[in-house]
Design a protein around this motif. Structure first.
Motif, PDB file in Angstrom:
ATOM      1  N   GLY A  49      36.200  39.762  35.029  1.00 35.37           N
ATOM      2  CA  GLY A  49      37.088  40.883  35.272  1.00 35.37           C
ATOM      3  C   GLY A  49      38.301  40.545  36.117  1.00 35.37           C
ATOM      4  O   GLY A  49      38.531  39.406  36.532  1.00 35.37           O
ATOM      5  N   ASP A  62      41.299  44.307  31.265  1.00 39.60           N
ATOM      6  CA  ASP A  62      40.360  45.317  31.761  1.00 39.60           C
ATOM      7  C   ASP A  62      40.976  46.258  32.793  1.00 39.60           C
ATOM      8  O   ASP A  62      40.253  46.918  33.538  1.00 39.60           O
ATOM      9  CB  ASP A  62      39.118  44.645  32.354  1.00 39.60           C
ATOM     10  N   TRP A  65      39.369  49.499  35.096  1.00 39.13           N
ATOM     11  CA  TRP A  65      37.933  49.541  34.805  1.00 39.13           C
ATOM     12  C   TRP A  65      37.151  50.457  35.740  1.00 39.13           C
ATOM     13  O   TRP A  65      36.055  50.908  35.384  1.00 39.13           O
ATOM     14  CB  TRP A  65      37.334  48.136  34.794  1.00 39.13           C
TER      15      TRP A  65
END
Length: 307
Positions: A49, A62, A65
């Protein structure tokens, strides 16, 4: 003067020690959002991530998120509290070092770098740290090593000991093309909840997810994959530190809830390890309850204007 409402920047950690003992100058990327006068929370991302957890603009595959439960008016509310996010050393989104290509940063070293960042930002005490998956490792290590700096920890879909072995690290080294990283990530996600999510949401929704994975494969390097995997393999803390809450996904096969886990520490979901991202709604209430339990304190009296 209070810190800016939103900022993204880097801080220098000049004598950062890699796992083989090499000293390198680390550039640690972070974001900060919310008033400096409120409680301060730290938010840490997972293995593949980014630290753009609150930012829905496409800064990374991402981005956003955590936006379902962190931001203005959310369970973790940046109208009242400050949230710091950090890109973990060795990841592909800004936290990097020159030299030392053959080595990696341990989770313990990552926690030390974050402690140095907090000192530079004038944060004497964190009301709480939320770590997801690999970020949970770092949150637990930070609490273990710097208990005076860290109040409470919420560890999501993680454990007190890392996963994997040396063979996994070697396999990550070989993911030296976008296509290889894409295939690896799709296979991993399908086993971690995406297959069930696709069954429920249809092929068009799945194609959107796969497009994001394709973008990620172009952003994330094999070096980041093997370095963070090596850090995971060597991570362990001696049990949960005090003031730590572990929250699990009921269907997570990577970090399944241990036997005897109280029901209020398990989120019921079909979507496995990816449930926090694919289906955030059931997570909002338990995260909100944890946030409410984090006490307000006036210990952070140092005000820093971030540039």
């Amino acid at each position: 003067m209070h810190a800016a409402t939103k900022t993204a920047g880097t801080c220098a950690v000049p004598d950062f020690r890699l796992a083989d003992g090499t000293a390198v100058p680390l550039c640690l990327a972070y974001t900060c959002q919310g008033p400096a006068a409120g409680r301060t929370f730290l938010l840490l991302h997972g293995y593949t991530g980014s630290h753009f957890a609150l930012d829905a603009t496409p800064r990374a595959a991402d981005s956003g998120w955590a936006a379902a439960w962190a931001g203005d008016g959310k369970a973790l509310d940046t109208r009242h509290d400050r949230i710091i996010t950090v890109n973990l050393p060795g990841s592909s989104y800004g936290s990097e070092w020159p030299g030392g290509e053959a080595s990696y940063a341990t989770v313990k070293a990552m926690a030390g770098a974050i402690d140095a960042l907090l000192a530079q930002l004038g944060v004497a005490h964190l009301s709480g740290v939320i770590g997801y998956s690999f970020g949970g490792y770092v949150a637990l290590q930070l609490k273990s090593d710097y208990p005076a700096r860290v109040g409470h920890v919420l560890a999501l879909c993680t454990a007190t000991q890392g996963r994997g072995d040396a063979a996994d690290v070697d396999a990550m080294r070989r993911l030296d093309s976008v296509d290889k990283r894409y295939a690896f990530r799709v296979a991993t996600l399908m086993k971690a909840g995406l297959a069930e999510w696709a069954d429920d949401h249809g092929d068009a929704a799945l194609q959107d997810q796969l497009a994001a994975v394709r973008r990620w494969a172009g952003e994330y390097s094999a070096a980041s994959l093997w370095r963070l995997r090596a850090a995971a393999v060597t991570f362990a803390v001696a049990g949960c530190p005090p003031d730590t809450t572990m929250l699990y996904a009921s269907s997570d096969t990577l970090f399944p809830p241990p036997a005897g886990t109280p029901s209020d520490r398990i989120v019921e979901t079909r979507y496995g390890h990816q449930a926090l991202v694919l289906d955030p709604a059931p997570w909002i209430a338990p995260i909100a309850r944890w946030v409410e339990r984090c006490p307000h304190t006036d210990i952070n009296t140092t005000e820093v204007e971030n540039t």
